[in-house]
Scaffold this motif. Structure first.
Motif, PDB file in Angstrom:
ATOM      1  N   UNK A  25      -1.231 -14.537  -4.895  1.00  0.00           N
ATOM      2  CA  UNK A  25      -1.912 -13.744  -4.619  1.00  0.00           C
ATOM      3  C   UNK A  25      -1.854 -11.935  -6.165  1.00  0.00           C
ATOM      4  N   UNK A  26      -2.766 -11.735  -5.931  1.00  0.00           N
ATOM      5  CA  UNK A  26      -2.616 -10.635  -7.545  1.00  0.00           C
ATOM      6  C   UNK A  26      -2.443  -9.260  -6.950  1.00  0.00           C
ATOM      7  N   UNK A  27      -2.838  -8.645  -6.162  1.00  0.00           N
ATOM      8  CA  UNK A  27      -2.499  -7.426  -5.567  1.00  0.00           C
ATOM      9  C   UNK A  27      -1.457  -6.816  -3.971  1.00  0.00           C
ATOM     10  N   UNK A  28      -0.392  -6.312  -4.665  1.00  0.00           N
ATOM     11  CA  UNK A  28       0.645  -5.512  -4.035  1.00  0.00           C
ATOM     12  C   UNK A  28       0.337  -4.470  -3.660  1.00  0.00           C
ATOM     13  N   UNK A  29       0.415  -4.451  -2.076  1.00  0.00           N
ATOM     14  CA  UNK A  29       0.268  -2.665  -1.719  1.00  0.00           C
ATOM     15  C   UNK A  29       0.752  -2.648  -0.373  1.00  0.00           C
ATOM     16  N   UNK A  30       2.347  -3.386  -0.709  1.00  0.00           N
ATOM     17  CA  UNK A  30       3.247  -3.971   0.315  1.00  0.00           C
ATOM     18  C   UNK A  30       3.153  -2.746   1.756  1.00  0.00           C
ATOM     19  N   UNK A  31       2.141  -3.056   2.216  1.00  0.00           N
ATOM     20  CA  UNK A  31       1.453  -2.892   3.757  1.00  0.00           C
ATOM     21  C   UNK A  31       2.475  -3.843   4.815  1.00  0.00           C
ATOM     22  N   UNK A  32       2.828  -5.186   4.292  1.00  0.00           N
ATOM     23  CA  UNK A  32       3.186  -5.489   5.209  1.00  0.00           C
ATOM     24  C   UNK A  32       4.863  -6.294   5.214  1.00  0.00           C
ATOM     25  N   UNK A  33       5.433  -6.041   6.246  1.00  0.00           N
ATOM     26  CA  UNK A  33       6.580  -6.168   6.107  1.00  0.00           C
ATOM     27  C   UNK A  33       7.076  -6.869   7.129  1.00  0.00           C
ATOM     28  N   UNK A  34       8.137  -8.217   7.833  1.00  0.00           N
ATOM     29  CA  UNK A  34       8.567  -8.431   8.871  1.00  0.00           C
ATOM     30  C   UNK A  34       9.592  -8.386   8.918  1.00  0.00           C
ATOM     31  N   UNK A  35      10.569  -8.604   9.772  1.00  0.00           N
ATOM     32  CA  UNK A  35      12.458  -8.437   9.977  1.00  0.00           C
ATOM     33  C   UNK A  35      13.519  -9.126   9.287  1.00  0.00           C
ATOM     34  N   UNK A  36      14.023  -8.874   8.514  1.00  0.00           N
ATOM     35  CA  UNK A  36      15.141  -9.189   8.300  1.00  0.00           C
ATOM     36  C   UNK A  36      16.509  -9.528   8.645  1.00  0.00           C
ATOM     37  N   UNK A  90       6.498   4.885   4.109  1.00  0.00           N
ATOM     38  CA  UNK A  90       4.940   5.036   4.826  1.00  0.00           C
ATOM     39  C   UNK A  90       4.012   6.841   3.971  1.00  0.00           C
ATOM     40  N   UNK A  91       4.812   6.585   3.163  1.00  0.00           N
ATOM     41  CA  UNK A  91       3.769   7.674   2.320  1.00  0.00           C
ATOM     42  C   UNK A  91       3.666   7.357   0.981  1.00  0.00           C
ATOM     43  N   UNK A  92       2.793   6.059   0.526  1.00  0.00           N
ATOM     44  CA  UNK A  92       2.441   5.560  -0.429  1.00  0.00           C
ATOM     45  C   UNK A  92       1.121   6.786  -1.373  1.00  0.00           C
ATOM     46  N   UNK A  93       1.228   5.637  -1.863  1.00  0.00           N
ATOM     47  CA  UNK A  93      -0.277   6.484  -3.234  1.00  0.00           C
ATOM     48  C   UNK A  93      -1.357   6.470  -1.746  1.00  0.00           C
ATOM     49  N   UNK A  94      -1.570   5.275  -1.155  1.00  0.00           N
ATOM     50  CA  UNK A  94      -2.226   4.563  -0.380  1.00  0.00           C
ATOM     51  C   UNK A  94      -2.039   4.036   0.466  1.00  0.00           C
ATOM     52  N   UNK A  95      -1.827   4.536   1.624  1.00  0.00           N
ATOM     53  CA  UNK A  95      -1.285   3.880   2.586  1.00  0.00           C
ATOM     54  C   UNK A  95       0.384   3.930   2.477  1.00  0.00           C
ATOM     55  N   UNK A  96       1.087   2.784   2.745  1.00  0.00           N
ATOM     56  CA  UNK A  96       2.766   2.471   2.520  1.00  0.00           C
ATOM     57  C   UNK A  96       3.014   2.130   1.500  1.00  0.00           C
ATOM     58  N   UNK A  97       4.020   2.124   1.111  1.00  0.00           N
ATOM     59  CA  UNK A  97       4.664   1.554  -0.695  1.00  0.00           C
ATOM     60  C   UNK A  97       6.419   0.919  -0.014  1.00  0.00           C
ATOM     61  N   UNK A  98       6.400   0.723  -0.995  1.00  0.00           N
ATOM     62  CA  UNK A  98       7.885  -0.082  -1.953  1.00  0.00           C
ATOM     63  C   UNK A  98       8.857   0.940  -2.085  1.00  0.00           C
ATOM     64  N   UNK A  99      10.046   0.935  -1.625  1.00  0.00           N
ATOM     65  CA  UNK A  99      10.988   2.208  -1.926  1.00  0.00           C
ATOM     66  C   UNK A  99      11.760   2.072  -2.180  1.00  0.00           C
ATOM     67  N   UNK A 100      12.806   1.934  -3.350  1.00  0.00           N
ATOM     68  CA  UNK A 100      14.048   1.079  -4.298  1.00  0.00           C
ATOM     69  C   UNK A 100      14.937   2.379  -3.818  1.00  0.00           C
ATOM     70  N   UNK A 105       6.990   2.273  -5.660  1.00  0.00           N
ATOM     71  CA  UNK A 105       5.564   1.784  -6.091  1.00  0.00           C
ATOM     72  C   UNK A 105       4.692   1.827  -5.040  1.00  0.00           C
ATOM     73  N   UNK A 106       3.818   1.320  -6.111  1.00  0.00           N
ATOM     74  CA  UNK A 106       2.037   1.163  -4.846  1.00  0.00           C
ATOM     75  C   UNK A 106       1.878   0.728  -6.075  1.00  0.00           C
ATOM     76  N   UNK A 107       0.384   0.058  -5.382  1.00  0.00           N
ATOM     77  CA  UNK A 107      -0.908  -0.915  -5.562  1.00  0.00           C
ATOM     78  C   UNK A 107      -0.804  -1.142  -7.150  1.00  0.00           C
ATOM     79  N   UNK A 108       0.190  -2.005  -6.963  1.00  0.00           N
ATOM     80  CA  UNK A 108       0.049  -2.869  -9.057  1.00  0.00           C
ATOM     81  C   UNK A 108      -0.540  -4.012  -8.367  1.00  0.00           C
TER      82      UNK A 108
END
Length: 395
Positions: A116-127, A176-186, A377-380
């Motif tokens: 995939x070439x677009x990364x919105x970080x909307x999808x997570x599963x449980x580790x 949950x407070x991404x630029x659009x939808x959800x976001x990656x937080x480090x 980070x969002x919308x990469x």
């Protein structure tokens, strides 16, 4: 004398009895190695805890493949190794331990070189490691299938026992407070007593394309970060949006200092965002046993100036690695290393890999940084072109 003979006879009998006892049957039920004919593969198979992934060349048919598996001693597998199956969809295999008491189901996926070439970080599963649960990010293809799973050091952080408050207490999680939808937080976090004991007192939040090899993380943390996934396009740039807040006190790793973190006054933490395209072809004459070392880059060589595998790099400039309370956009071109170019034949054969890396502390791989440094980070997007095409708009 007769008594001595009797005692000797009894001892021999006892030793013989114990010597004839069978060793306990093996309780392990793991796939150790997996294989398809080399000419079908774009890269070495990926064997993880409950999954196996084969990445094949574009001209290989999915409907009749017969993967073979090496198992832990005495274990068996159903369906048997070498069974011809249709891998248009992932297939399940169950491994049974030699003692018959344990079993493990593996999902085996065969897919083409695709990313995939677009990364919105909307999808997570449980580790889940040591009963501590954390976010595992993954991306979807336009057709709804899973493109790939991002790697992070979350499973290593779980060993510290500090993730009791759920995913948001780990270094890498979804907001949950991404630029659009959800976001990656480090978030850069201290690792407590456990981490300090093993000379790893700080853990930067990170996310990257590749694998995290938990089994070697304590003895070789930079070797445990394996960067890269096959890629068959020409990367032009990487763009996206971020916010950054450095932690209050920058520290460097220092064994002689209390807590093994020595404060450095006046120094401010920085983050990093970068992407690397590299060649997985082993140099001529490399023994087959050594070729696997070229499948991935690692924490020691992923940005090394003398790494001959690297073709081009897109890295956020230093002047952008500053406190940024509001969303800021970045658009970073790929810069080719001197004398390097893309070999079109290798590109078609899937012999290149790419990684994208995000880190809340640029020196986190050396356990230096500021506790609390936070990168969101969002919308990469990777801007690319396919071989033989010129427009970018399709991507």
């Amino acid at each position: 004398m007769n008594i001595l003979k009797k005692i000797s006879f009894c001892m021999v009998a006892i030793f013989a009895m114990y010597g004839c006892q069978k060793e306990p049957l093996n309780a392990e039920c793991d796939i150790v190695e997996a294989s398809l004919p080399t000419e079908l593969l774009s890269k070495a198979p990926i064997v993880e805890n409950r999954s196996v992934t084969f990445i094949i060349k574009d001209d290989v048919e999915l409907t009749a493949l017969a993967p073979e598996f090496t198992l832990t001693p005495g274990a068996t597998i159903e369906p048997p190794s070498g069974t011809v199956r249709d891998f248009s969809t992932p297939q399940e295999y169950t491994v049974y331990s030699e003692d018959g008491k344990w079993h493990k189901t593996y999902t085996v996926t065969v897919k083409y070189v695709e990313l995939a070439l677009e990364y919105s970080f909307e999808n997570v599963k449980v580790g889940n490691t040591n009963s501590f649960k954390y976010d595992v990010f993954y991306e979807m293809n336009p057709d709804g299938g899973e493109s790939f799973t991002w790697a992070s050091g979350n499973s290593g952080f779980a060993l510290t026992g500090l993730g009791k408050d759920g995913p948001s207490s780990f270094p890498t999680f979804q907001r949950n407070d991404g630029k659009d939808g959800k976001a990656l937080c480090l978030v850069t976090r201290k690792t407590g007593t456990f981490g300090t004991r093993f000379d790893k007192p700080l853990a930067a939040g990170n996310l990257y394309i590749g694998l995290f090899e938990l089994g070697i993380a304590l003895r070789d943390p930079r070797g445990a970060t394996k960067f890269g996934m096959p890629f068959n396009m020409i990367p032009l740039s990487m763009k996206g949006s971020f916010k950054y807040k450095p932690g209050e006190q920058y520290c460097i790793f220092d064994k002689s200092y209390e807590g093994k973190l020595r404060p450095i006054e006046g120094m401010v933490d920085r983050f990093n965002i970068y992407a690397v395209l590299f060649d997985r072809t082993p140099p001529a004459g490399t023994p087959e046993s050594e070729a696997v070392k070229f499948e991935y880059l690692n924490g020691d060589n992923v940005l090394s100036e003398d790494n001959e595998q690297i073709i081009c790099v897109a890295e956020i400039p230093n002047e952008m690695r500053v406190a940024t309370p509001n969303w800021k956009e970045f658009d970073i071109p790929f810069i080719y290393r001197p004398g390097k170019s893309i070999d079109t034949e290798k590109l078609q054969q899937g012999m290149y890999s790419i990684t994208i890396v995000f880190s809340s502390s640029i020196d986190g791989d050396y356990f230096s940084g500021a506790e609390g440094s936070t990168l969101i980070v969002d919308n990469v997007e990777l801007v690319c072109r396919k071989l033989g095409s010129t427009p970018q708009s399709d991507f």
